[in-house]
Design a protein around this motif. Sequence first.
Motif, short mmCIF file in Angstrom:
data_model
loop_
_atom_site.label_atom_id
_atom_site.label_comp_id
_atom_site.label_asym_id
_atom_site.label_seq_id
_atom_site.Cartn_x
_atom_site.Cartn_y
_atom_site.Cartn_z
N ASP A 8 0.84 -1.19 0.00
CA ASP A 8 0.00 0.00 0.00
C ASP A 8 0.88 1.24 0.00
N CYS A 9 0.99 1.88 -1.16
CA CYS A 9 1.72 3.15 -1.31
C CYS A 9 3.20 3.00 -0.94
N GLY A 10 3.85 2.04 -1.58
CA GLY A 10 5.29 1.87 -1.46
C GLY A 10 5.84 1.45 -2.81
N ALA A 11 5.90 2.39 -3.74
CA ALA A 11 6.27 2.08 -5.13
C ALA A 11 7.77 1.96 -5.34
N GLY A 12 8.55 2.43 -4.36
CA GLY A 12 10.00 2.28 -4.47
C GLY A 12 10.66 3.19 -5.48
N ILE A 13 10.06 4.34 -5.76
CA ILE A 13 10.69 5.30 -6.68
C ILE A 13 11.66 6.14 -5.87
N ILE A 14 12.91 5.75 -5.88
CA ILE A 14 13.94 6.38 -5.07
C ILE A 14 15.15 6.71 -5.95
N THR A 15 16.08 7.45 -5.38
CA THR A 15 17.29 7.78 -6.12
C THR A 15 18.33 6.67 -5.96
N ASP A 16 19.25 6.59 -6.91
CA ASP A 16 20.30 5.58 -6.85
C ASP A 16 21.13 5.72 -5.58
N SER A 17 21.39 6.94 -5.18
CA SER A 17 22.24 7.15 -4.01
C SER A 17 21.59 6.63 -2.74
N PHE A 18 20.26 6.78 -2.61
CA PHE A 18 19.58 6.28 -1.42
C PHE A 18 19.70 4.77 -1.33
N LEU A 19 19.47 4.09 -2.45
CA LEU A 19 19.58 2.63 -2.47
C LEU A 19 20.99 2.19 -2.13
N ARG A 20 21.96 2.85 -2.72
CA ARG A 20 23.36 2.48 -2.54
C ARG A 20 23.85 2.76 -1.12
N ASP A 21 23.37 3.87 -0.52
CA ASP A 21 23.90 4.28 0.78
C ASP A 21 23.15 3.68 1.97
N SER A 22 21.85 3.47 1.85
CA SER A 22 21.05 3.06 3.00
C SER A 22 21.02 1.55 3.20
N PHE A 23 20.85 0.80 2.13
CA PHE A 23 20.71 -0.64 2.31
C PHE A 23 21.90 -1.29 3.00
N PRO A 24 23.14 -0.95 2.63
CA PRO A 24 24.27 -1.54 3.35
C PRO A 24 24.31 -1.16 4.82
N ILE A 25 23.93 0.08 5.15
CA ILE A 25 23.93 0.51 6.55
C ILE A 25 22.94 -0.31 7.36
N TRP A 26 21.79 -0.59 6.80
CA TRP A 26 20.76 -1.37 7.50
C TRP A 26 21.07 -2.86 7.52
N ALA A 27 22.03 -3.31 6.71
CA ALA A 27 22.25 -4.74 6.48
C ALA A 27 20.98 -5.38 5.92
N ALA A 28 20.28 -4.62 5.09
CA ALA A 28 18.98 -5.06 4.59
C ALA A 28 19.08 -6.18 3.57
N LEU A 29 20.21 -6.29 2.89
CA LEU A 29 20.33 -7.32 1.86
C LEU A 29 20.17 -8.71 2.43
N GLU A 30 20.48 -8.87 3.72
CA GLU A 30 20.37 -10.19 4.34
C GLU A 30 18.94 -10.69 4.40
N THR A 31 17.98 -9.79 4.26
CA THR A 31 16.57 -10.18 4.30
C THR A 31 16.08 -10.71 2.96
N LEU A 32 16.82 -10.47 1.89
CA LEU A 32 16.41 -10.95 0.58
C LEU A 32 16.37 -12.48 0.56
N PRO A 33 15.46 -13.06 -0.24
CA PRO A 33 15.33 -14.53 -0.30
C PRO A 33 16.46 -15.16 -1.11
N GLU A 34 17.45 -15.67 -0.42
CA GLU A 34 18.64 -16.18 -1.12
C GLU A 34 18.34 -17.42 -1.96
N TRP A 35 17.22 -18.10 -1.70
CA TRP A 35 16.87 -19.29 -2.47
C TRP A 35 16.31 -18.94 -3.85
N ILE A 36 16.01 -17.65 -4.09
CA ILE A 36 15.63 -17.19 -5.43
C ILE A 36 16.90 -16.64 -6.07
N ASP A 37 17.42 -17.34 -7.07
CA ASP A 37 18.75 -17.03 -7.61
C ASP A 37 18.93 -15.56 -7.96
#
Length: 260
Positions: A113-142
Amino acid sequence: CRRADPARGIYDHSNDANPVKGWNHLFIPYCTGDIHWGRSVVEYSAEGGAAPFLLNHQGAVNAEVALRWAKDNIPQPETIFVGGCSAGAYGAIGWAPHIMRDYPDSKVVQLGDCGAGIITDSFLRDSFPIWAALETLPEWIDALDPNTIDINTMELKDLYTEVGKFYSGQTVSQYNTVFDNNQVFYYDTMGGSGGEEQWSLKMRDQIYRISEEADNFRSFIAPGDEHCIIHRENLYTVDSNGDGSGTLLVDWIRQLVDAD
């Protein structure tokens, strides 16, 4: 934290029009600044010479605990609706593949609901590593394996598309308004240009590209600029044309939940 009003929107169990009336509801509040994906503790510097401070970006940990409780207490639901507003929209699609994996015999419907993900490249590049958010991605989906993806080229489209294709028997979906004031504000704050017109074009382009690749993706774009709907009373009155002549959003959600 934003607290859901139990008497409004999908939380109104007295409204016969509610597509999830009488269902069990598990509400996971948002308090960690990481769209329910974080697994880190970060020290931030403060303005004006104030002392540094720590933020616990533990949204993923909170979500895991809640979902573990649900699995223990409701082990075999017939249908699961995974919805979230704003930051919760990202939590909904981020955790949907985990829920689809853990409940292989249940029908799972995800709605951002109202989360289209239209963001800038810098936000994606800078924030996700700080949050360690990549670990939440489903690693079983190649295509979403955090050990191999390039964060600099990833879009939210990729998450919807790959989850949709991998779990082709389930449903992924988005609701947005055409000029969402909150999403436009954050896009501008991140350094995006072009204001609401450019954000709207990018949003609709992404919706189209997901639809082209994932047959089980559904979308609803309403007129106006209101941000979020599932916890509001006008969930029951919003329609696709904005004048009462179009498809009612609540009927569209019911079709997602009920249809085979």
